[in-house]
Scaffold this motif. Structure first.
Motif, PDB file in Angstrom:
ATOM      1  N   ASN A   1      38.432  41.234  24.065  1.00 60.94           N
ATOM      2  CA  ASN A   1      37.845  40.771  25.319  1.00 60.94           C
ATOM      3  C   ASN A   1      36.648  39.842  25.134  1.00 60.94           C
ATOM      4  N   VAL A   2      36.321  39.493  23.918  1.00 61.80           N
ATOM      5  CA  VAL A   2      35.118  38.704  23.635  1.00 61.80           C
ATOM      6  C   VAL A   2      35.504  37.367  23.011  1.00 61.80           C
ATOM      7  N   THR A   3      34.865  36.292  23.506  1.00 56.95           N
ATOM      8  CA  THR A   3      35.054  34.954  22.945  1.00 56.95           C
ATOM      9  C   THR A   3      33.698  34.411  22.525  1.00 56.95           C
ATOM     10  N   ILE A   4      33.627  33.877  21.317  1.00 57.42           N
ATOM     11  CA  ILE A   4      32.414  33.245  20.790  1.00 57.42           C
ATOM     12  C   ILE A   4      32.761  31.803  20.491  1.00 57.42           C
ATOM     13  N   GLY A   5      31.934  30.879  21.008  1.00 55.17           N
ATOM     14  CA  GLY A   5      32.259  29.485  20.784  1.00 55.17           C
ATOM     15  C   GLY A   5      31.133  28.545  21.165  1.00 55.17           C
ATOM     16  N   PHE A   6      31.494  27.282  21.373  1.00 55.27           N
ATOM     17  CA  PHE A   6      30.559  26.235  21.755  1.00 55.27           C
ATOM     18  C   PHE A   6      31.117  25.481  22.951  1.00 55.27           C
ATOM     19  N   ARG A   7      30.197  24.948  23.759  1.00 52.64           N
ATOM     20  CA  ARG A   7      30.605  24.122  24.887  1.00 52.64           C
ATOM     21  C   ARG A   7      29.741  22.861  24.907  1.00 52.64           C
ATOM     22  N   TYR A   8      30.299  21.812  25.515  1.00 57.55           N
ATOM     23  CA  TYR A   8      29.624  20.519  25.565  1.00 57.55           C
ATOM     24  C   TYR A   8      29.574  20.054  27.013  1.00 57.55           C
ATOM     25  N   ASN A   9      28.389  19.648  27.484  1.00 50.12           N
ATOM     26  CA  ASN A   9      28.209  19.181  28.854  1.00 50.12           C
ATOM     27  C   ASN A   9      28.533  17.684  28.933  1.00 50.12           C
ATOM     28  N   LEU A  10      29.632  17.358  29.593  1.00 44.91           N
ATOM     29  CA  LEU A  10      30.042  15.964  29.739  1.00 44.91           C
ATOM     30  C   LEU A  10      29.112  15.168  30.657  1.00 44.91           C
ATOM     31  N   LEU A  11      28.332  15.859  31.507  1.00 45.02           N
ATOM     32  CA  LEU A  11      27.420  15.188  32.438  1.00 45.02           C
ATOM     33  C   LEU A  11      25.962  15.269  31.977  1.00 45.02           C
ATOM     34  N   PHE A  12      25.735  15.567  30.725  1.00 53.67           N
ATOM     35  CA  PHE A  12      24.373  15.753  30.228  1.00 53.67           C
ATOM     36  C   PHE A  12      23.534  14.494  30.456  1.00 53.67           C
ATOM     37  N   ASP A  13      22.333  14.709  30.978  1.00 48.51           N
ATOM     38  CA  ASP A  13      21.372  13.633  31.213  1.00 48.51           C
ATOM     39  C   ASP A  13      20.045  14.058  30.583  1.00 48.51           C
ATOM     40  N   GLN A  14      19.601  13.346  29.580  1.00 49.22           N
ATOM     41  CA  GLN A  14      18.401  13.723  28.839  1.00 49.22           C
ATOM     42  C   GLN A  14      17.156  13.713  29.722  1.00 49.22           C
ATOM     43  N   ASP A  15      17.178  12.938  30.819  1.00 47.32           N
ATOM     44  CA  ASP A  15      16.015  12.874  31.707  1.00 47.32           C
ATOM     45  C   ASP A  15      15.858  14.141  32.557  1.00 47.32           C
ATOM     46  N   ILE A  16      16.960  14.864  32.767  1.00 44.02           N
ATOM     47  CA  ILE A  16      16.893  16.142  33.477  1.00 44.02           C
ATOM     48  C   ILE A  16      16.979  17.224  32.407  1.00 44.02           C
ATOM     49  N   ASP A  17      15.844  17.724  32.016  1.00 43.23           N
ATOM     50  CA  ASP A  17      15.768  18.606  30.857  1.00 43.23           C
ATOM     51  C   ASP A  17      15.933  20.063  31.268  1.00 43.23           C
ATOM     52  N   LEU A  18      17.157  20.462  31.647  1.00 44.40           N
ATOM     53  CA  LEU A  18      17.379  21.858  31.986  1.00 44.40           C
ATOM     54  C   LEU A  18      17.657  22.684  30.737  1.00 44.40           C
ATOM     55  N   TYR A  19      18.636  22.270  29.939  1.00 46.50           N
ATOM     56  CA  TYR A  19      19.000  23.024  28.744  1.00 46.50           C
ATOM     57  C   TYR A  19      18.513  22.353  27.459  1.00 46.50           C
ATOM     58  N   GLY A  20      18.121  21.107  27.519  1.00 51.80           N
ATOM     59  CA  GLY A  20      17.565  20.442  26.343  1.00 51.80           C
ATOM     60  C   GLY A  20      18.578  19.705  25.492  1.00 51.80           C
ATOM     61  N   GLN A  21      19.841  20.105  25.538  1.00 53.22           N
ATOM     62  CA  GLN A  21      20.874  19.413  24.771  1.00 53.22           C
ATOM     63  C   GLN A  21      22.232  19.640  25.421  1.00 53.22           C
ATOM     64  N   ALA A  22      23.170  18.786  25.115  1.00 52.05           N
ATOM     65  CA  ALA A  22      24.506  18.865  25.718  1.00 52.05           C
ATOM     66  C   ALA A  22      25.393  19.892  25.031  1.00 52.05           C
ATOM     67  N   PHE A  23      25.142  20.178  23.789  1.00 51.15           N
ATOM     68  CA  PHE A  23      25.979  21.053  22.975  1.00 51.15           C
ATOM     69  C   PHE A  23      25.305  22.418  22.880  1.00 51.15           C
ATOM     70  N   MET A  24      26.001  23.491  23.283  1.00 47.94           N
ATOM     71  CA  MET A  24      25.368  24.812  23.221  1.00 47.94           C
ATOM     72  C   MET A  24      26.386  25.906  22.924  1.00 47.94           C
ATOM     73  N   PRO A  25      25.945  26.981  22.263  1.00 48.12           N
ATOM     74  CA  PRO A  25      26.842  28.103  21.962  1.00 48.12           C
ATOM     75  C   PRO A  25      27.010  28.998  23.191  1.00 48.12           C
ATOM     76  N   PHE A  26      28.072  29.824  23.171  1.00 51.09           N
ATOM     77  CA  PHE A  26      28.259  30.809  24.231  1.00 51.09           C
ATOM     78  C   PHE A  26      28.941  32.049  23.661  1.00 51.09           C
ATOM     79  N   VAL A  27      28.747  33.150  24.361  1.00 48.73           N
ATOM     80  CA  VAL A  27      29.460  34.397  24.133  1.00 48.73           C
ATOM     81  C   VAL A  27      29.969  34.820  25.503  1.00 48.73           C
ATOM     82  N   ARG A  28      31.266  35.026  25.607  1.00 46.87           N
ATOM     83  CA  ARG A  28      31.905  35.347  26.881  1.00 46.87           C
ATOM     84  C   ARG A  28      32.671  36.659  26.711  1.00 46.87           C
TER      85      ARG A  28
END
Length: 181
Positions: free
Chosen positions: A151-178
């Motif tokens: 039931n567990v997935t470990i991976g990475f995701r990439y934000n296709l709409l990432f905008d460096q001027d709106i610094d919510l997460y800091g980078q487009a590429f981030m890990p996840f655990v689902r």
């Protein structure tokens, strides 16, 4: 004129009762009962929880979610999200919103995902005793891939709409655990 007796009334009453009873009884019987829905057998609940505490720093995230499994390969769901971040005497942030997620499992161990996230961000910065506030909506469109076990997935995701001027997460590429149960 014929006289109506108690015996005649009793016979008429009994004939009416016995002639209408079968139709009344049968009208209450449902000849083809509706099959029970198995919708909830296809639903999984899960999500994420994050907690980071440090010297004058707090980060709490709660993200419940649910997915509907159409079959072994495809699922679709929704999630809610709330994050609170506080760096004492410098920065505070509240992030809340939701997302839609589609999951595809080409192999039992591989999970691909597409996720649309819409969150409201409310930031307060402190500089030289002044508070500066910033409030905006942030949209993310993520493509992801992960390794799935049970039931567990470990991976990475990439934000296709990432905008460096709106610094919510800091980078487009981030890990996840689902996790879904």
């Amino acid at each position: 004129m014929r006289k109506i007796t108690f015996k005649t009334l009793t016979k008429v009453f009994l004939v009416l009762v016995f002639s209408t009873t079968p139709s009344l009884v049968l009208s209450q019987v449902n000849p083809s009962p509706k099959p029970k829905s198995d919708f909830w057998n296809h639903v999984q609940f899960g999500g994420g929880f994050g907690l980071a505490l440090g010297s004058d720093y707090t980060n709490i995230t709660v993200a419940p979610s649910a997915v509907y499994n159409f079959n072994e390969k495809f699922a679709f769901g929704t999630a809610l999200q709330y994050s609170y971040i506080d760096q004492e005497n410098f920065y505070k942030s509240n992030v809340f919103g939701g997302s839609l997620i589609g999951l595809f499992n080409p192999l039992p161990q591989i999970q691909l995902s597409l996720e649309l996230e819409e969150v409201n961000v409310s930031n307060t910065y402190q500089d030289f005793g002044e508070d500066y506030k910033d409030n905006f909506w942030y949209t993310g469109l993520y493509v992801g891939a992960g390794y799935r076990t049970n039931n567990v997935t470990i991976g990475f995701r990439y934000n296709l709409l990432f905008d460096q001027d709106i610094d919510l997460y800091g980078q487009a590429f981030m890990p996840f655990v689902r996790a879904y149960f």
